[in-house]
Write a protein that holds these residues in place. Structure first.
Motif, PDB file in Angstrom:
ATOM      1  N   LEU A 163       6.612   4.048   9.221  1.00 63.52           N
ATOM      2  CA  LEU A 163       5.611   2.990   9.978  1.00 63.52           C
ATOM      3  C   LEU A 163       6.086   1.641   9.510  1.00 63.52           C
ATOM      4  O   LEU A 163       6.407   0.533  10.152  1.00 63.52           O
ATOM      5  CB  LEU A 163       4.317   3.198   9.946  1.00 63.52           C
ATOM      6  N   CYS A 164       6.334   1.543   8.340  1.00 64.65           N
ATOM      7  CA  CYS A 164       7.001   0.108   7.657  1.00 64.65           C
ATOM      8  C   CYS A 164       8.333  -0.165   8.165  1.00 64.65           C
ATOM      9  O   CYS A 164       8.647  -1.308   8.468  1.00 64.65           O
ATOM     10  CB  CYS A 164       7.063   0.112   6.358  1.00 64.65           C
ATOM     11  N   ALA A 165       9.141   0.812   8.328  1.00 62.48           N
ATOM     12  CA  ALA A 165      10.567   0.569   8.589  1.00 62.48           C
ATOM     13  C   ALA A 165      10.734   0.088  10.157  1.00 62.48           C
ATOM     14  O   ALA A 165      11.150  -0.689  10.624  1.00 62.48           O
ATOM     15  CB  ALA A 165      11.230   1.854   8.572  1.00 62.48           C
TER      16      ALA A 165
ATOM     17  N   ARG B  68       0.796  -1.266  -0.054  1.00 61.19           N
ATOM     18  CA  ARG B  68      -0.036  -0.099  -0.111  1.00 61.19           C
ATOM     19  C   ARG B  68       0.778   1.358  -0.116  1.00 61.19           C
ATOM     20  O   ARG B  68       0.506   2.230  -0.719  1.00 61.19           O
ATOM     21  CB  ARG B  68      -0.767   0.003   1.188  1.00 61.19           C
ATOM     22  N   THR B  69       1.939   1.041   0.818  1.00 59.32           N
ATOM     23  CA  THR B  69       2.918   2.314   0.682  1.00 59.32           C
ATOM     24  C   THR B  69       3.494   2.665  -0.527  1.00 59.32           C
ATOM     25  O   THR B  69       3.703   3.842  -1.084  1.00 59.32           O
ATOM     26  CB  THR B  69       3.961   2.044   1.567  1.00 59.32           C
ATOM     27  N   THR B  70       4.009   1.369  -1.187  1.00 57.79           N
ATOM     28  CA  THR B  70       4.451   1.515  -2.547  1.00 57.79           C
ATOM     29  C   THR B  70       3.342   2.221  -3.809  1.00 57.79           C
ATOM     30  O   THR B  70       3.649   2.720  -4.627  1.00 57.79           O
ATOM     31  CB  THR B  70       5.147   0.146  -3.126  1.00 57.79           C
ATOM     32  N   ALA B  71       2.074   1.727  -3.429  1.00 55.93           N
ATOM     33  CA  ALA B  71       1.264   2.169  -4.297  1.00 55.93           C
ATOM     34  C   ALA B  71       0.981   3.779  -4.176  1.00 55.93           C
ATOM     35  O   ALA B  71       0.611   4.445  -5.182  1.00 55.93           O
ATOM     36  CB  ALA B  71      -0.174   1.502  -4.161  1.00 55.93           C
ATOM     37  N   LYS B  72       1.198   4.211  -3.004  1.00 59.09           N
ATOM     38  CA  LYS B  72       1.162   5.664  -2.889  1.00 59.09           C
ATOM     39  C   LYS B  72       2.212   6.391  -3.482  1.00 59.09           C
ATOM     40  O   LYS B  72       1.988   7.499  -4.009  1.00 59.09           O
ATOM     41  CB  LYS B  72       1.271   6.045  -1.236  1.00 59.09           C
ATOM     42  N   VAL B  73       3.440   5.915  -3.681  1.00 56.54           N
ATOM     43  CA  VAL B  73       4.400   6.444  -4.617  1.00 56.54           C
ATOM     44  C   VAL B  73       3.806   6.633  -6.073  1.00 56.54           C
ATOM     45  O   VAL B  73       4.323   7.438  -6.601  1.00 56.54           O
ATOM     46  CB  VAL B  73       5.723   5.660  -4.439  1.00 56.54           C
TER      47      VAL B  73
END
Length: 231
Positions: free
Chosen positions: A196-198, A176-181
Motif C-alpha cells: 500500500l505504501c508503494a 507505522r509500517t516500519t514500526a511493524k517491522v
C-alpha cells in the motif's frame, strides 16, 4: 482545459487497470485453498480503501490543475523562474518510489533485510525531497518571489504545499509500517502494508511529474504535440 482532460483520462485509465487486477468480483468463500482465509478478505478491502482515497486526492489535484490552467491566461500573470533544485528534488522522489517498490518486491520474497533497506531508503529520500522543497521556497523568498506578490507565485506555493502535505501523510503511514517491522509482525500483514505504501508513493510520483510539467510549461508543449498528431 486540455491539460486537465489529459490528466483525468490518464488517471481513469490507471485506476481502471489497477482495479481490474484486484479481483473485486471474486468470491473467496466459494474458492478452494488459502484464498478463502482472512488474508483473502482483508487484501481487497484495504486496496479498495486506498483506491478511494487516491481518487479523492487525484480529484483535488485535478481541480488545482484546472484552476492553474485557467488563471495562467490572465493579464496579471507573471511566470516565475523554475529553480534548478526542482529537478534534483524530482530525482530524489523517483529514488523514493523505486525504493518502496524494492521493499515490496523484497516482502514478496520474504526477505526482511531488504524490506528494511527499502523502507528506510524510501523514507530518507522522501524527507530529502521535502527539505529540498522548503529550500526552494526559501530561495524564492530571498529573490523576491513572495506568496502574495503574483498569482503565479501563489499557485506555485499552493501546488507544492498540497503535494508536500500528501507526502507527509505518506511518511506517517510509512513510519507505522516500519514500526511493524521492528515489532516482528508476520510477513503476510507486513507485505500488505508495504504494498500500500508503494502504491501511494507511485501515485505521488505520477502526480508530481504532472505538476512539474505544468509548472515548467512542458504540459502545454505535450498538448500541442498531441493536437498536431491528431489533426
Amino acid at each position: 482545459m486540455s491539460a486537465i482532460i489529459l490528466y483525468m483520462a490518464g488517471l481513469a485509465a490507471i485506476a481502471g487497470w489497477w482495479l481490474s487486477q484486484q479481483r473485486l468480483a471474486a468470491k473467496p468463500w466459494l474458492e478452494e485453498g488459502v484464498i478463502a482465509d482472512s488474508r483473502g478478505e482483508a487484501l481487497p478491502s484495504a486496496k479498495v480503501g486506498l483506491g478511494v482515497f487516491l481518487a479523492v486526492a487525484g480529484s483535488l489535484f485535478a481541480l488545482l490543475i484546472s484552476a492553474y490552467s485557467m488563471r495562467i491566461n490572465m493579464a496579471d500573470w507573471r511566470t516565475l523562474p523554475v529553480p534548478r533544485l526542482l529537478w534534483f528534488n524530482t530525482g530524489v522522489l523517483v529514488v523514493s518510489s523505486v525504493a518502496l517498490q524494492w521493499a515490496y518486491m523484497a516482502a514478496r520474497r520474504n526477505d526482511l533485510e531488504d524490506v528494511i533497506v527499502g523502507l528506510l531508503a524510501g523514507g530518507a529520500s522522501a524527507v530529502t525531497f521535502l527539505i529540498g522543497q522548503l529550500l526552494i521556497w526559501q530561495q524564492l523568498n530571498v529573490t523576491g518571489y513572495f506568496l502574495a506578490s503574483n498569482p503565479a507565485n501563489a499557485f506555485f506555493y499552493l501546488i507544492t504545499a498540497a503535494h508536500g502535505l500528501h507526502l507527509i501523510g505518506g511518511l506517517v503511514a510509512l513510519g507505522r509500517t516500519t514500526a511493524k517491522v521492528w515489532r516482528g509482525v508476520e510477513m503476510i500483514r507486513l507485505r500488505l502494508s508495504v504494498e500500500l505504501c508503494a502504491i501511494y508513493w507511485h501515485f505521488l510520483l505520477l502526480v508530481w511529474l504532472v505538476l512539474l510539467g505544468l509548472l515548467t510549461g512542458w504540459t502545454d508543449d505535450f498538448v500541442d504535440i498531441c493536437r498536431r498528431l491528431l489533426t
